[in-house]
Design a protein around this motif. Sequence first.
Motif, PDB file in Angstrom:
ATOM      1  N   ASP A 256      -3.893   7.898   8.855  1.00  0.00           N
ATOM      2  CA  ASP A 256      -2.585   8.544   9.442  1.00  0.00           C
ATOM      3  C   ASP A 256      -1.154   9.118   8.561  1.00  0.00           C
ATOM      4  OD1 ASP A 256      -4.180   8.068  11.442  1.00  0.00           O
ATOM      5  OD2 ASP A 256      -3.137   6.607  12.030  1.00  0.00           O
ATOM      6  N   ALA A 257      -0.686   8.456   7.355  1.00  0.00           N
ATOM      7  CA  ALA A 257       0.636   9.633   6.999  1.00  0.00           C
ATOM      8  C   ALA A 257       0.000  10.504   5.753  1.00  0.00           C
ATOM      9  CB  ALA A 257       1.146   7.956   6.285  1.00  0.00           C
ATOM     10  N   ASN A 258      -1.088   9.987   5.368  1.00  0.00           N
ATOM     11  CA  ASN A 258      -1.306  10.643   4.311  1.00  0.00           C
ATOM     12  C   ASN A 258      -2.061  11.775   4.703  1.00  0.00           C
ATOM     13  OD1 ASN A 258      -1.416   9.359   1.819  1.00  0.00           O
ATOM     14  ND2 ASN A 258      -2.935   7.889   2.338  1.00  0.00           N
TER      15      ASN A 258
ATOM     16  N   LEU B  48       1.495  14.172   6.068  1.00  0.00           N
ATOM     17  CA  LEU B  48       1.906  14.829   4.187  1.00  0.00           C
ATOM     18  C   LEU B  48       1.193  15.709   4.097  1.00  0.00           C
ATOM     19  CD1 LEU B  48       2.269  11.249   2.445  1.00  0.00           C
ATOM     20  CD2 LEU B  48       4.196  13.220   3.292  1.00  0.00           C
ATOM     21  N   ALA B  49      -0.395  15.994   4.384  1.00  0.00           N
ATOM     22  CA  ALA B  49      -1.479  16.614   3.929  1.00  0.00           C
ATOM     23  C   ALA B  49      -0.955  17.829   4.697  1.00  0.00           C
ATOM     24  CB  ALA B  49      -2.306  16.665   4.093  1.00  0.00           C
ATOM     25  N   SER B  50      -0.871  18.036   5.872  1.00  0.00           N
ATOM     26  CA  SER B  50      -0.729  19.290   6.928  1.00  0.00           C
ATOM     27  C   SER B  50       0.684  19.227   6.414  1.00  0.00           C
ATOM     28  CB  SER B  50      -0.999  18.288   8.217  1.00  0.00           C
ATOM     29  OG  SER B  50      -0.229  17.461   8.564  1.00  0.00           O
TER      30      SER B  50
ATOM     31  N   ASP C  89       0.778  -1.052   0.160  1.00  0.00           N
ATOM     32  CA  ASP C  89       0.075   0.061   0.196  1.00  0.00           C
ATOM     33  C   ASP C  89       1.139   1.270   0.162  1.00  0.00           C
ATOM     34  OD1 ASP C  89      -2.569  -1.563  -0.106  1.00  0.00           O
ATOM     35  OD2 ASP C  89      -2.597  -0.685   2.512  1.00  0.00           O
ATOM     36  N   PHE C  90       0.176   2.568  -1.059  1.00  0.00           N
ATOM     37  CA  PHE C  90       1.570   3.222  -0.933  1.00  0.00           C
ATOM     38  C   PHE C  90       0.514   4.490  -0.262  1.00  0.00           C
ATOM     39  CE2 PHE C  90       3.039   1.213  -4.458  1.00  0.00           C
ATOM     40  CZ  PHE C  90       5.229   1.474  -3.834  1.00  0.00           C
ATOM     41  N   THR C  91       1.169   5.571   0.345  1.00  0.00           N
ATOM     42  CA  THR C  91       0.474   7.192   0.584  1.00  0.00           C
ATOM     43  C   THR C  91       0.247   7.520  -0.926  1.00  0.00           C
ATOM     44  OG1 THR C  91       2.773   7.480   1.197  1.00  0.00           O
ATOM     45  CG2 THR C  91       1.995   6.723   2.845  1.00  0.00           C
ATOM     46  N   ASP C  92       0.114   8.697  -0.189  1.00  0.00           N
ATOM     47  CA  ASP C  92      -0.149   9.913  -1.624  1.00  0.00           C
ATOM     48  C   ASP C  92       0.901   9.813  -2.188  1.00  0.00           C
ATOM     49  OD1 ASP C  92      -3.641   9.290  -1.903  1.00  0.00           O
ATOM     50  OD2 ASP C  92      -3.427  11.371   0.088  1.00  0.00           O
TER      51      ASP C  92
END
Length: 261
Positions: free
Chosen positions: A230-232, A235-237, A113-116
Amino acid sequence: MNKENTVNRTWISRLSLAAAVAVPAAVATPAAAETLEAVTDPSFVPFEMMDQETGEMVGFDMDILSEVAKRAGFDYNLRTMDFNGIIPAVQTGNANVAIAGITITEEREKIVDFTDPYYDSGLRLLVPQDSDVDEMADLEGKKVGTKIGSTSYDYLTANLEDADITPYPGSADMYMALMSGSVDAVFYDAPNVGYFAKTKGGDKVKTVGPLYEGQQYGIAFNDGSEWVDDANEALASMKEDGTYAEIYKKWFGEMPSSESN
């Protein structure tokens, strides 16, 4: 009041005081963060590389992972391995998370599974200063170095019919081959190629041609991992509050306008 009642009240008071003290202490103790096994490739400069003075891994990816982990709420143990072993390690559960300039591809998404995406990239040609190679078509009949297990190797094998393609285990190996004349060109990820050209390559090499096969890097987690969302969010923040831009500037200079948000 008799002696027995006095003794009982004294013990009740002591027990009540002990309970009053114990409860806040139990509530105030935070739960320990989960520790994930993380892997990276030690030779993808400037995304991840060994600091020779401290012995620590440093680089753009290392700063990204550190900040994502802090915001997402997990700790991690980091170890290094050759790039071609990273996806299998995450797939089999020998690692929980990987960051190493990993291009998001359909094939890889079937097993991890990859993050954005957190970085936009592509592939680039690196040749000696006096080379007559200007683009991919000029590589026909020449010796080309790239990295084992990389998308650059896949691209070369799919687009060149008459070229001697040599995959190397590490980026330092393929650059050494170019500098020594063992290969006529190196084809690899644009930021890594560009960084080498500006630093160790000095005035001996140059980048040529367009940016081939636009790519995006993602952080890889085990298939079905609970940490992807949670990782996405992390990254967004980071992009919203300017932290991502600060990390980018530290390693690459000012961000292009197309990557500014």
